[in-house]
Design an enzyme around this catalytic site. Structure first.
Site, short mmCIF file in Angstrom:
data_model
loop_
_atom_site.label_atom_id
_atom_site.label_comp_id
_atom_site.label_asym_id
_atom_site.label_seq_id
_atom_site.Cartn_x
_atom_site.Cartn_y
_atom_site.Cartn_z
N ASP A 163 51.73 -51.45 27.52
CA ASP A 163 51.08 -52.30 28.53
C ASP A 163 49.69 -51.79 28.89
O ASP A 163 48.95 -52.47 29.62
CB ASP A 163 51.94 -52.42 29.79
N ASN A 164 49.32 -50.62 28.37
CA ASN A 164 47.97 -50.08 28.60
C ASN A 164 47.09 -50.20 27.37
O ASN A 164 46.02 -49.59 27.31
CB ASN A 164 48.05 -48.61 29.02
N ASP A 178 53.84 -50.64 45.77
CA ASP A 178 53.31 -51.16 47.04
C ASP A 178 52.08 -52.03 46.85
O ASP A 178 51.49 -52.50 47.82
CB ASP A 178 52.99 -50.00 47.99
#
EC number: 2.7.7.-
Length: 482
Positions: free
Chosen positions: A250-251, A123
């Protein structure tokens, strides 16, 4: 001091195709909850930017400062060991890159800024709980001297956001030298765009590893530095008892920064297999697995860089990871024991102590802090009462005191050294939870009080921040939802 910071847009100007331009989507009735005054001062920002009475302004994505060019970066990655494809940035917008008076360039990244083309099923929002946790954690790690992204502001709002329950929407302004992740390179490798991999590597070198820019072998030399920085970061995490919780590629920061604070946790009891993320069912990211995961993630980055660096060179550089990790871990852990001179057998003292701590569930931070009070000519130790198996502790402590005498250091000097590396305070989950609950009532006083303490974690103190966690706070479960 200028009225407004100066912004540039190198990512937008030099890397077309690596982002989508868009503006943040503001929250309902957003207002500034807190800001990081020391960081604001370092960023040369005027106090007038931080208005607690009016609208949230730039901190809530309602306005932009001159020179800002907001965009969402695209990246992919492996999650829990599985290729997950394109992942983000699904709720963060890079507002701009601030140029400081000394030439340093810093990203302003607004987290929770709304939907982007990369949001997938999300969201685009962040909740107050997670923004408070990241704000506190990044400043706690900075106070501990561990490389990390920083947090400048938190904005709260009346926007409801659905997670496990309905929570309050919020935004966090994250500051970092760069937000480039391993996953940025993976994205273009798996899209079979090797020229983009080269382009991004060249950009990173020119802007963040400028000393390598003119080297013919610059890509390999740069990857070698990434390996070393990652190894040193993993060692620092282990030494301070920090569990990240979600070490997906991705971190992982290309600069060796701790980033993307989600279901993290600092050790209470010393449990080598501590799992802080309750959705990590297999324990992939357990505390003692982190160094190995760091290497695995570097191997994924090496694969993504294979179009621009020969495989044999990549493998040779990856072989440097374990020695670099052990060197840094050994250096820091010897300092925690008060050893300034490396001697054969030093690891035995550490291994025996950690084994005893694990068996008895000793508090990791308190044990090493109390050890800092050791007087080498006294057989008494305040730490003794922390252990049930006192015979084993006494035998270890006698050998340890004999080793300290070999250092030839006076107690006062050694104790100062040990206290400078053994914090009295770490960000335990229950402390963060207490600040979160107050913030959800629009009360930032506990957040500010805790933040001030975390800036000085090595100072002597005797308050509830350094006590053992209460029963309700000892095994708080944290999820990835944020």
């Amino acid at each position: 001091m200028s009225q407004h910071p100066r912004f540039i847009a190198t990512w937008r100007d030099e890397l077309p195709g690596f982002y989508t331009e868009l503006t943040p989507t503001p929250l309902n009735n957003s207002r500034l909850l807190c800001h990081n005054a020391p960081l604001a001062q370092a960023l040369e920002l005027p106090e007038t930017l931080f208005d607690y009475q009016g609208p949230a302004g730039v901190w809530g994505g309602e306005t932009l400062l001159p020179g800002m060019a907001p965009l969402a970066q695209v990246y992919s990655g492996h999650q829990f060991g599985v290729w997950a494809g394109q992942l983000g940035d699904g709720r963060g917008i890079l507002l701009g890159e601030q140029q400081l008076s000394d030439g340093c360039k810093l990203d302003w990244h607004l987290k929770g800024a709304g939907l982007t083309p990369y949001s997938r099923m999300g969201d685009g929002r962040a909740v107050l709980r997670s923004t408070v946790r990241e704000f506190l954690a990044s400043e706690a790690m900075h106070g501990l001297g561990i490389p990390t992204t920083r947090a400048l502001t938190i904005v709260t709002s009346d926007t409801p956001v659905r997670r496990e329950t309905t929570e309050r929407g919020a935004m966090l302004m994250r500051i970092a030298e760069s937000h480039v992740r391993f996953g940025h390179f993976e994205h273009f490798y798996y899209r079979r765009e090797p020229e983009r991999v080269r382009e991004l590597a060249q950009y990173v070198i020119e802007h963040h590893f400028a000393h390598l820019a003119q080297e013919e072998d610059r890509f390999a030399l740069w990857f070698g530095e990434v390996v070393t920085r990652t190894a040193q970061l993993m060692a620092s995490w282990q030494c301070v008892g920090f569990a990240h919780g979600v070490m997906n590629t991705d971190n992982m920061s290309i600069l060796g920064l701790t980033m993307d604070y989600g279901p993290y946790g600092f050790l209470d009891d010393y449990q080598p297999g501590f799992i802080c993320n309750h959705t990590d069912y297999q324990g992939r990211y357990a505390f003692d697995n982190q160094p190995g995961v760091g290497l695995w993630n570097l191997q994924r980055l090496a694969q993504a860089l294979s179009p621009i660096i020969p495989a044999e060179r990549l493998n040779a550089l990856l072989d440097d990871y374990q020695p670099a990790l052990l060197r840094e871990w050994g250096r820091q852990m010897r300092a925690k024991l008060g050893f300034t001179v490396e001697k054969e057998g030093d690891n035995d003292y550490l291994r025996e102590l950690l084994t005893l701590m694990a068996r008895e569930g000793s508090d990791y931070t308190r044990t090493f802090r109390m050890l800092s009070e050791t007087e080498q000519h006294s057989s008494a130790s305040p730490l003794r009462d922390e252990f049930i198996d006192r015979a084993t502790f006494d035998a270890w402590f006698a050998r340890y005191r004999a080793r300290l005498e070999e250092e030839g250091e006076e107690d006062d000097a050694r104790q100062r050294l040990m206290k400078s590396v053994n914090p009295a305070l770490v960000l335990r989950n229950w402390l963060a939870q207490r600040a979160i609950e107050a913030a959800e009532r629009d009360d930032a006083s506990e957040l500010s009080r805790l933040l001030e303490a975390l800036r000085n974690p090595f100072a002597d103190r005797d308050d509830d921040y350094t006590h053992r966690p209460p029963d309700w706070g000892k095994h708080l479960e944290v999820s990835c939802s944020s």
